[in-house]
Design a protein around this motif. Structure first.
Motif, PDB file in Angstrom:
ATOM      1  N   ILE A 103       6.304   5.936  -1.072  1.00  5.87           N
ATOM      2  CA  ILE A 103       6.540   4.376  -1.980  1.00  5.87           C
ATOM      3  C   ILE A 103       5.227   3.656  -1.719  1.00  5.87           C
ATOM      4  O   ILE A 103       4.637   3.205  -0.882  1.00  5.87           O
ATOM      5  CB  ILE A 103       7.564   3.533  -0.670  1.00  5.87           C
ATOM      6  CG1 ILE A 103       8.146   4.670  -0.650  1.00  5.87           C
ATOM      7  CG2 ILE A 103       7.773   2.751  -1.981  1.00  5.87           C
ATOM      8  CD1 ILE A 103       9.737   4.039   0.297  1.00  5.87           C
ATOM      9  N   PRO A 104       4.054   3.927  -2.582  1.00  2.00           N
ATOM     10  CA  PRO A 104       3.346   3.466  -3.144  1.00  2.00           C
ATOM     11  C   PRO A 104       3.234   1.904  -3.142  1.00  2.00           C
ATOM     12  O   PRO A 104       1.845   1.033  -2.816  1.00  2.00           O
ATOM     13  CB  PRO A 104       2.704   4.693  -4.597  1.00  2.00           C
ATOM     14  CG  PRO A 104       3.510   5.412  -4.249  1.00  2.00           C
ATOM     15  CD  PRO A 104       4.677   5.046  -3.782  1.00  2.00           C
ATOM     16  N   GLU A 105       4.257   1.782  -3.596  1.00  2.00           N
ATOM     17  CA  GLU A 105       4.040   0.226  -3.536  1.00  2.00           C
ATOM     18  C   GLU A 105       3.953  -0.706  -1.840  1.00  2.00           C
ATOM     19  O   GLU A 105       3.454  -1.602  -1.771  1.00  2.00           O
ATOM     20  CB  GLU A 105       5.237  -0.434  -3.577  1.00  2.00           C
ATOM     21  CG  GLU A 105       6.306  -0.213  -5.135  1.00  2.00           C
ATOM     22  CD  GLU A 105       6.691   1.096  -5.496  1.00  2.00           C
ATOM     23  OE1 GLU A 105       8.433   0.860  -5.215  1.00  2.00           O
ATOM     24  OE2 GLU A 105       6.243   2.545  -4.972  1.00  2.00           O
ATOM     25  N   TYR A 106       4.056  -0.143  -0.588  1.00  2.00           N
ATOM     26  CA  TYR A 106       3.806  -0.560   0.646  1.00  2.00           C
ATOM     27  C   TYR A 106       1.908  -0.090   0.521  1.00  2.00           C
ATOM     28  O   TYR A 106       1.525  -1.413   1.159  1.00  2.00           O
ATOM     29  CB  TYR A 106       4.194   0.252   1.242  1.00  2.00           C
ATOM     30  CG  TYR A 106       5.593   0.461   1.921  1.00  2.00           C
ATOM     31  CD1 TYR A 106       6.266  -0.728   1.147  1.00  2.00           C
ATOM     32  CD2 TYR A 106       6.385   1.488   2.274  1.00  2.00           C
ATOM     33  CE1 TYR A 106       7.788  -0.646   1.286  1.00  2.00           C
ATOM     34  CE2 TYR A 106       8.205   1.066   2.763  1.00  2.00           C
ATOM     35  CZ  TYR A 106       8.487   0.312   1.770  1.00  2.00           C
ATOM     36  OH  TYR A 106       9.857  -0.089   1.554  1.00  2.00           O
ATOM     37  N   GLN A 107       1.230   0.023   0.080  1.00  2.00           N
ATOM     38  CA  GLN A 107       0.028   0.959   0.024  1.00  2.00           C
ATOM     39  C   GLN A 107      -0.974  -0.405   0.277  1.00  2.00           C
ATOM     40  O   GLN A 107      -1.781  -0.933   1.065  1.00  2.00           O
ATOM     41  CB  GLN A 107      -0.396   1.408  -0.898  1.00  2.00           C
ATOM     42  CG  GLN A 107       0.437   2.747  -0.242  1.00  2.00           C
ATOM     43  CD  GLN A 107      -1.001   3.700  -1.416  1.00  2.00           C
ATOM     44  OE1 GLN A 107      -1.711   4.052  -2.246  1.00  2.00           O
ATOM     45  NE2 GLN A 107      -0.216   5.658  -1.377  1.00  2.00           N
ATOM     46  N   THR A 109      -0.237  -4.349   0.586  1.00  2.00           N
ATOM     47  CA  THR A 109       0.384  -5.145   1.649  1.00  2.00           C
ATOM     48  C   THR A 109       0.256  -3.781   3.133  1.00  2.00           C
ATOM     49  O   THR A 109      -0.575  -4.945   4.103  1.00  2.00           O
ATOM     50  CB  THR A 109       1.914  -4.862   1.667  1.00  2.00           C
ATOM     51  OG1 THR A 109       2.617  -5.711   0.484  1.00  2.00           O
ATOM     52  CG2 THR A 109       2.394  -5.591   3.100  1.00  2.00           C
ATOM     53  N   ALA A 154       8.811 -12.981  -0.800  1.00  2.00           N
ATOM     54  CA  ALA A 154       7.658 -12.184  -1.945  1.00  2.00           C
ATOM     55  C   ALA A 154       6.472 -13.161  -1.780  1.00  2.00           C
ATOM     56  O   ALA A 154       5.298 -14.042  -2.610  1.00  2.00           O
ATOM     57  CB  ALA A 154       8.041 -11.980  -2.695  1.00  2.00           C
ATOM     58  N   GLN A 161       3.707 -10.670   5.298  1.00  2.00           N
ATOM     59  CA  GLN A 161       4.553 -10.064   4.460  1.00  2.00           C
ATOM     60  C   GLN A 161       4.419  -8.383   5.185  1.00  2.00           C
ATOM     61  O   GLN A 161       4.784  -7.572   5.517  1.00  2.00           O
ATOM     62  CB  GLN A 161       3.773  -9.612   3.115  1.00  2.00           C
ATOM     63  CG  GLN A 161       4.684 -10.468   2.499  1.00  2.00           C
ATOM     64  CD  GLN A 161       4.479 -10.884   0.788  1.00  2.00           C
ATOM     65  OE1 GLN A 161       4.653  -9.477   0.050  1.00  2.00           O
ATOM     66  NE2 GLN A 161       4.030 -11.471   0.447  1.00  2.00           N
TER      67      GLN A 161
END
Length: 237
Positions: A103-107, A109, A154, A161
């Motif tokens: 899940i690259p969106e985690y990277q 953060t 968000a 976060q």
């Protein structure tokens, strides 16, 4: 409620719901290790899923220092003790590394949060997070572990976060392993006892059980007996 029970309630309450994904092991260095990893994660996977898993296991996202920092952090979130296993026993840092690739969106953060830990620790204690004392580490974490619930996730600062995501991934990574599931006491799907359609429902529809069928199909003493049929489709036993 002690801290361990509180963490369990966080997980069971749904904070980490939807995060459960296949665990993983460190990137294999030899052909033999690769074969073991491939076998370990082959059960229940379609060929396409297996290909995706192998691709991610062959990649590296976090560097050695970042992995070391995550190990310290995971151990602070869910340590072992009092006869219970901890996050490191379940290889949770490797699970989080896998998740960051899956899940690259985690990277941003996760990597940004790890950088923040070192920056904050250097500012306050003139050392990196992994080298700080446990008391100093907890002092840093106390600043980001208790977000204002009135502020949407968000809109919270990145470091808050980050810790929320790390805590959720740590709990998910541990409590979806065999040792974590055993600690929760989760038994999975188990057969129950069926005594047939309730009598009031049968009466409502003007029907009743045939005594022979009732004895053969609802008698709990015969639960393990397989039904047999004759060539005309009539129930024998």
């Amino acid at each position: 409620m002690d801290r361990r029970k509180s963490l369990k309630s966080i997980l069971l309450g749904g904070v980490a719901s939807g995060l459960a994904v296949h665990g993983c092991s460190p990137k294999p260095e030899t052909a033999e290790e690769q074969a073991l990893v491939t076998k370990k994660y082959a059960y229940g996977r379609t060929p396409k899923e297996q290909e995706h898993i192998e691709k991610l296991l062959a990649e590296t996202f976090f560097n050695e220092h970042e992995m070391g920092t995550m190990e310290v952090l995971c151990n602070l979130i869910l340590p072992s003790g009092d006869g219970l296993n901890g996050a490191l026993d379940a290889e949770v840092p490797d699970f989080i590394e896998f998740m960051a690739k899956d899940i690259p969106e985690y990277q941003p953060t996760l990597r940004g949060g790890l950088m923040w830990l070192d920056h904050k620790c250097n500012t306050e204690f003139n050392t990196q997070f992994v080298s700080a004392t446990e008391e100093q580490q907890k002092t840093i974490l106390d600043q980001i572990a208790y977000p204002d619930v009135k502020i949407p996730e968000a809109e919270r600062p990145l470091e808050i976060q980050f810790f929320s995501l790390m805590r959720n991934l740590t709990l998910t990574g541990y409590y979806t392993t065999k040792m974590g599931i055993e600690e929760l006491g989760y038994k999975g799907n188990t057969p129950n006892v069926w005594d047939g359609v309730p009598e009031d429902v049968l009466q409502q529809h003007g029907i009743s059980y045939d005594e022979d069928w009732l004895a053969k199909c609802v008698d709990q003493s015969k639960r393990g007996v397989l039904a047999e049929w004759d060539e005309n489709g009539k129930l024998i036993s």
